[in-house]
Write a protein that holds these residues in place. Structure first.
Motif, PDB file in Angstrom:
ATOM      1  N   ILE A  96       0.832  -1.204   0.000  1.00 10.72           N
ATOM      2  CA  ILE A  96       0.000   0.000   0.000  1.00 10.72           C
ATOM      3  C   ILE A  96       0.864   1.252   0.000  1.00 10.72           C
ATOM      4  O   ILE A  96       0.603   2.204  -0.729  1.00 10.72           O
ATOM      5  CB  ILE A  96      -0.939   0.009   1.227  1.00 10.72           C
ATOM      6  CG1 ILE A  96      -1.892  -1.180   1.190  1.00 10.72           C
ATOM      7  CG2 ILE A  96      -1.740   1.308   1.273  1.00 10.72           C
ATOM      8  CD1 ILE A  96      -2.673  -1.374   2.469  1.00 10.72           C
ATOM      9  N   GLN A 100       0.832   4.629  -2.311  1.00 10.54           N
ATOM     10  CA  GLN A 100       0.480   5.927  -1.731  1.00 10.54           C
ATOM     11  C   GLN A 100       1.671   6.868  -1.585  1.00 10.54           C
ATOM     12  O   GLN A 100       1.514   8.023  -1.204  1.00 10.54           O
ATOM     13  CB  GLN A 100      -0.171   5.716  -0.368  1.00 10.54           C
ATOM     14  CG  GLN A 100      -1.538   5.069  -0.484  1.00 10.54           C
ATOM     15  CD  GLN A 100      -2.235   4.978   0.842  1.00 10.54           C
ATOM     16  OE1 GLN A 100      -1.587   4.860   1.879  1.00 10.54           O
ATOM     17  NE2 GLN A 100      -3.546   5.045   0.832  1.00 10.54           N
ATOM     18  N   ALA A 177      -5.760  -5.627  -0.556  1.00 12.04           N
ATOM     19  CA  ALA A 177      -5.148  -4.550   0.221  1.00 12.04           C
ATOM     20  C   ALA A 177      -4.645  -3.448  -0.702  1.00 12.04           C
ATOM     21  O   ALA A 177      -4.853  -2.264  -0.462  1.00 12.04           O
ATOM     22  CB  ALA A 177      -4.001  -5.096   1.063  1.00 12.04           C
ATOM     23  N   THR A 180      -7.774  -1.744  -2.724  1.00 12.33           N
ATOM     24  CA  THR A 180      -8.620  -0.844  -1.944  1.00 12.33           C
ATOM     25  C   THR A 180      -7.793   0.122  -1.109  1.00 12.33           C
ATOM     26  O   THR A 180      -8.329   1.014  -0.477  1.00 12.33           O
ATOM     27  CB  THR A 180      -9.539  -1.625  -0.992  1.00 12.33           C
ATOM     28  OG1 THR A 180      -8.724  -2.295  -0.032  1.00 12.33           O
ATOM     29  CG2 THR A 180     -10.378  -2.639  -1.718  1.00 12.33           C
ATOM     30  N   GLN A 181      -6.471  -0.073  -1.117  1.00 12.33           N
ATOM     31  CA  GLN A 181      -5.551   0.737  -0.312  1.00 12.33           C
ATOM     32  C   GLN A 181      -5.952   0.762   1.160  1.00 12.33           C
ATOM     33  O   GLN A 181      -5.902   1.801   1.826  1.00 12.33           O
ATOM     34  CB  GLN A 181      -5.456   2.158  -0.867  1.00 12.33           C
ATOM     35  CG  GLN A 181      -4.940   2.146  -2.275  1.00 12.33           C
ATOM     36  CD  GLN A 181      -4.482   3.501  -2.746  1.00 12.33           C
ATOM     37  OE1 GLN A 181      -4.423   4.441  -1.986  1.00 12.33           O
ATOM     38  NE2 GLN A 181      -4.120   3.582  -3.990  1.00 12.33           N
ATOM     39  N   GLN A 182      -6.382  -0.381   1.624  1.00 13.75           N
ATOM     40  CA  GLN A 182      -6.684  -0.522   3.048  1.00 13.75           C
ATOM     41  C   GLN A 182      -6.184  -1.877   3.506  1.00 13.75           C
ATOM     42  O   GLN A 182      -6.148  -2.815   2.724  1.00 13.75           O
ATOM     43  CB  GLN A 182      -8.197  -0.471   3.275  1.00 13.75           C
ATOM     44  CG  GLN A 182      -8.800   0.843   2.907  1.00 13.75           C
ATOM     45  CD  GLN A 182      -9.957   1.182   3.819  1.00 13.75           C
ATOM     46  OE1 GLN A 182      -9.843   1.115   5.033  1.00 13.75           O
ATOM     47  NE2 GLN A 182     -11.081   1.534   3.236  1.00 13.75           N
TER      48      GLN A 182
ATOM     49  N   LYS B  35     -15.817   2.437   2.822  1.00 16.06           N
ATOM     50  CA  LYS B  35     -14.882   3.542   2.696  1.00 16.06           C
ATOM     51  C   LYS B  35     -15.565   4.730   2.007  1.00 16.06           C
ATOM     52  O   LYS B  35     -15.436   5.874   2.431  1.00 16.06           O
ATOM     53  CB  LYS B  35     -13.671   3.087   1.884  1.00 16.06           C
ATOM     54  CG  LYS B  35     -12.494   4.029   1.954  1.00 16.06           C
ATOM     55  CD  LYS B  35     -11.357   3.474   1.097  1.00 16.06           C
ATOM     56  CE  LYS B  35     -10.198   4.425   1.030  1.00 16.06           C
ATOM     57  NZ  LYS B  35      -9.188   3.963   0.073  1.00 16.06           N
ATOM     58  N   ASP B  57      -6.732   9.558   5.190  1.00 15.35           N
ATOM     59  CA  ASP B  57      -6.835   8.484   4.199  1.00 15.35           C
ATOM     60  C   ASP B  57      -5.630   7.555   4.267  1.00 15.35           C
ATOM     61  O   ASP B  57      -5.768   6.338   4.248  1.00 15.35           O
ATOM     62  CB  ASP B  57      -6.926   9.067   2.781  1.00 15.35           C
ATOM     63  CG  ASP B  57      -8.341   9.510   2.469  1.00 15.35           C
ATOM     64  OD1 ASP B  57      -9.255   9.052   3.183  1.00 15.35           O
ATOM     65  OD2 ASP B  57      -8.518  10.303   1.532  1.00 15.35           O
ATOM     66  N   SER B  61      -5.052   3.506   6.103  1.00 11.99           N
ATOM     67  CA  SER B  61      -4.585   2.399   5.282  1.00 11.99           C
ATOM     68  C   SER B  61      -3.211   1.892   5.707  1.00 11.99           C
ATOM     69  O   SER B  61      -2.860   0.762   5.416  1.00 11.99           O
ATOM     70  CB  SER B  61      -4.591   2.787   3.805  1.00 11.99           C
ATOM     71  OG  SER B  61      -3.882   3.966   3.609  1.00 11.99           O
ATOM     72  N   GLU B  62      -2.439   2.729   6.383  1.00 11.45           N
ATOM     73  CA  GLU B  62      -1.087   2.298   6.732  1.00 11.45           C
ATOM     74  C   GLU B  62      -0.939   1.946   8.210  1.00 11.45           C
ATOM     75  O   GLU B  62       0.073   1.386   8.618  1.00 11.45           O
ATOM     76  CB  GLU B  62      -0.071   3.395   6.385  1.00 11.45           C
ATOM     77  CG  GLU B  62      -0.066   3.790   4.932  1.00 11.45           C
ATOM     78  CD  GLU B  62       0.932   2.996   4.115  1.00 11.45           C
ATOM     79  OE1 GLU B  62       1.940   2.551   4.668  1.00 11.45           O
ATOM     80  OE2 GLU B  62       0.680   2.818   2.922  1.00 11.45           O
ATOM     81  N   ASP B  88     -12.221   3.272  11.696  1.00 15.09           N
ATOM     82  CA  ASP B  88     -11.766   1.976  11.210  1.00 15.09           C
ATOM     83  C   ASP B  88     -11.353   1.104  12.383  1.00 15.09           C
ATOM     84  O   ASP B  88     -10.676   1.573  13.302  1.00 15.09           O
ATOM     85  CB  ASP B  88     -10.588   2.173  10.255  1.00 15.09           C
ATOM     86  CG  ASP B  88     -11.054   2.665   8.922  1.00 15.09           C
ATOM     87  OD1 ASP B  88     -11.060   1.879   7.972  1.00 15.09           O
ATOM     88  OD2 ASP B  88     -11.449   3.849   8.842  1.00 15.09           O
TER      89      ASP B  88
END
Lengths: 314, 274
Positions: A96, A100, A177, A180-182, B35, B57, B61-62, B88
């Protein structure tokens, strides 16, 4: 020496032993006598449970009493200031972060933690994590007995699937992952959820665990661990090269297959069946969790922990 | 016969594999739907991300949900979200009304401990170094300050760089705006939040309910602000009355919300998108 790339499964099987060659004949006793000769019945299991409870207990106490011994959770932790990272979780994060653009920000501690875990489990055998550390395993290992009981009583039918299914999930969750970047899997991850619930207190998310738990009891034995869990699959991949393993010696085996009955991953002990072994000595593969249940139960001492390559020294 | 067997095995694998991929697709679609349909990507009022959180965001995610920031916080201001928290699952948050971040760790440990840097420590490190440099420049040629403490200079700069949100006053309920004072304990006796007041010599945070206040015009939020007069002041109005005013340096730590004596806090924190 062992060969990484040779698959002993593909070799022609050795002929099954004659009665004279059986371990009980050699000892001059009856099969039944030999077979009942289990000493230290739960030696390794007790050791393993002690380690599992100790590790998870340290996590809990570190937070509850502010001990600073083992902080965080099984997704990522600090052992006395030294970072440890869950490899599948880390892999998704790396994926991810590359998209990003967060990748350069990942800390040195992240890389040290990931490196330590990969190195450690490539030495002691990947899925060792499952039976020696994973808190869900402790629950599932005991629920397994309930499942076996129900199958025995013919209340339910056993359902098995292809073991490779978890690689579908492994790739699938990784793609998911990144797409959906999650960290989608972390919301379903049994290791993470049970670990967090133990340390930081239970939550509604445990409903998910309980649903699968019931499914595992009444439908398919160890469904999550065997066919889904990509965390375990990752550890399995890491453990491919591991020298720590279970060694099987054919001449001490009496074909009772008790070991396969107690084994958490019975397909790893494919060579214990009469006439199945292709070599005098076999080693368990990367799916073996090194739980030691087979070592405990073997009457003939045919199964033992070993470190490949160091056997000649001892 | 054996060929037949492997054939069945293969067919079964494809069948279950298809179900697996199907369920993965459902999970993916569901998470995408959640989301896209989240009310807002920043948490609600008075619910904040820990200091140094990067863009929400990327944060969600990270963040690997390891809980190290929760562990290290000496006053346990940070909590991990359950699925019903509206955030989340597993991500850390601070609910300031029940326990605000009072900076009593004095080093932004939660930020430094984050392995994936979604709580980004580099910005604070730079800020701290800059402050020391600036201090050294100012002091060059002058006599050495006896009380010089680089750590203090550094931590103040780091603290002031935090931007979790900004405080907003509700002028209709604020006691000071009504010309009222306050005496006694600000919260009910059952309240278990702690705070380290900037004016005490206590090194550790103490329970909020243990403190007794007494003022003719309520100024507790101003007194307890860990940042001080750069963030919130009692401003003298043209008619001579004093009223609290939030300034730009407010970090949004939420101590003012925690210590506000009105039933509903008369000061709230609006989270800021990093």
């Amino acid at each position: 020496m062992f060969n990484l790339f040779e698959n002993p499964k593909n070799l022609p099987p050795l002929p099954a032993k004659s009665k004279e060659e059986m371990p009980h004949s050699k000892l001059g006793i009856k099969y039944k006598e030999w077979h009942n000769n289990h000493e230290n019945k739960h030696k390794w299991r007790n050791k393993r449970w002690a380690v599992l409870l100790l590790i998870n207990g340290l996590f809990i106490l570190s937070f509850a009493l502010d001990l600073s011994m083992l902080e965080g959770s099984l997704s990522g932790s600090r052992l006395m200031g030294f970072y440890l990272m869950d490899p599948y979780n880390a892999l998704q994060t790396i994926g991810i972060s590359l998209i990003q653009g967060h990748f350069p920000n990942l800390t040195m501690n992240f890389w040290i933690g990931l490196g330590t875990i990969v190195l450690f489990y490539s030495l002691v055998g990947g899925r060792t994590f499952c039976s020696w550390i994973c808190p869900y395993h402790f629950i599932a290992e005991n629920l397994e007995k309930l499942h076996d009981y129900l199958v025995k009583k013919k209340k339910i039918k056993e359902h098995t699937y292809n073991q490779s299914l978890r690689y579908v999930f492994w790739v699938g969750f990784l793609i998911l992952a990144i797409a959906t970047q999650q960290l989608v899997f972390e919301d379903l991850n049994f290791v993470g959820i049970t670990s967090r619930a133990l340390i930081y207190g239970p939550g509604l998310i445990l409903i998910w665990i309980i649903v699968i738990m019931i499914f595992e009891i009444v439908y398919s034995k160890r469904f999550w661990c065997r066919y889904v869990c990509p965390v375990g699959a990752t550890y399995g991949m890491i453990g491919k090269v591991s020298p720590v393993s279970i060694k099987f010696e054919l001449d001490k085996c009496g074909y009772c297959t008790d070991c396969q009955d107690v084994c958490l991953v019975p397909h790893e002990l494919w060579f214990v069946k009469k006439g199945a072994a292709t070599k005098e000595v076999h080693y368990t593969g990367s799916d073996c969790t090194r739980c030691g249940l087979c070592v405990d139960i073997c009457a003939g001492d045919a199964l033992n922990y070993t470190i490949k390559g160091l056997e000649k020294l001892t | 016969m054996s060929k037949n067997k492997t054939d069945i095995g293969r067919r079964q694998f494809f069948k279950t594999g298809a179900i697996a991929i199907g369920s993965l697709a459902i999970v993916g679609a569901a998470s995408n739907y959640l989301k896209a349909n989240k009310k807002n990507d920043i948490p609600d009022t008075n619910i904040l991300r820990p200091p140094g959180a990067i863009n929400e965001d990327i944060f969600v995610s990270e963040c690997i949900k390891c809980g190290l920031c929760v562990q290290i916080c000496p006053i346990q201001a940070i909590k991990l979200a359950d699925i019903d928290a509206g955030l989340d699952y597993g991500t850390p948050y601070i609910e300031v009304r029940s326990q605000a971040c009072d900076f009593s760790c004095d080093s932004l440990q939660c930020v430094e401990t984050c392995p994936t840097a979604v709580l980004d420590f580099q910005q604070f490190k730079r800020e701290g170094e800059k402050a020391i440099e600036k201090y050294d420049k100012e002091m060059a040629g002058k006599q050495m300050d006896k009380n010089y403490n680089p750590f203090k200079v550094q931590i103040i700069a780091m603290k002031e760089h935090v931007k979790m949100g900004i405080a907003k006053l509700n002028t209709s309920t604020c006691l000071a705006y009504q010309g009222k004072g306050f005496s006694g304990s600000v919260r009910d006796s059952g309240f278990d939040g702690v705070n380290r007041s900037p004016y005490t010599k206590d090194r550790k945070a103490t329970p909020v309910v243990d403190k007794k206040y007494s003022s003719d015009i309520c100024d507790i939020c101003v007194k307890e602000c860990p940042i001080g007069e750069k963030a919130i002041v009692m401003e003298v109005q043209s008619d001579g009355t004093k009223k609290p005013k939030v300034l730009d340096a407010c970090t949004g730590c939420g101590v003012c919300v925690m210590v506000c004596p009105t039933e509903e806090p008369s000061i709230i924190i609006e989270p800021i998108k990093a």
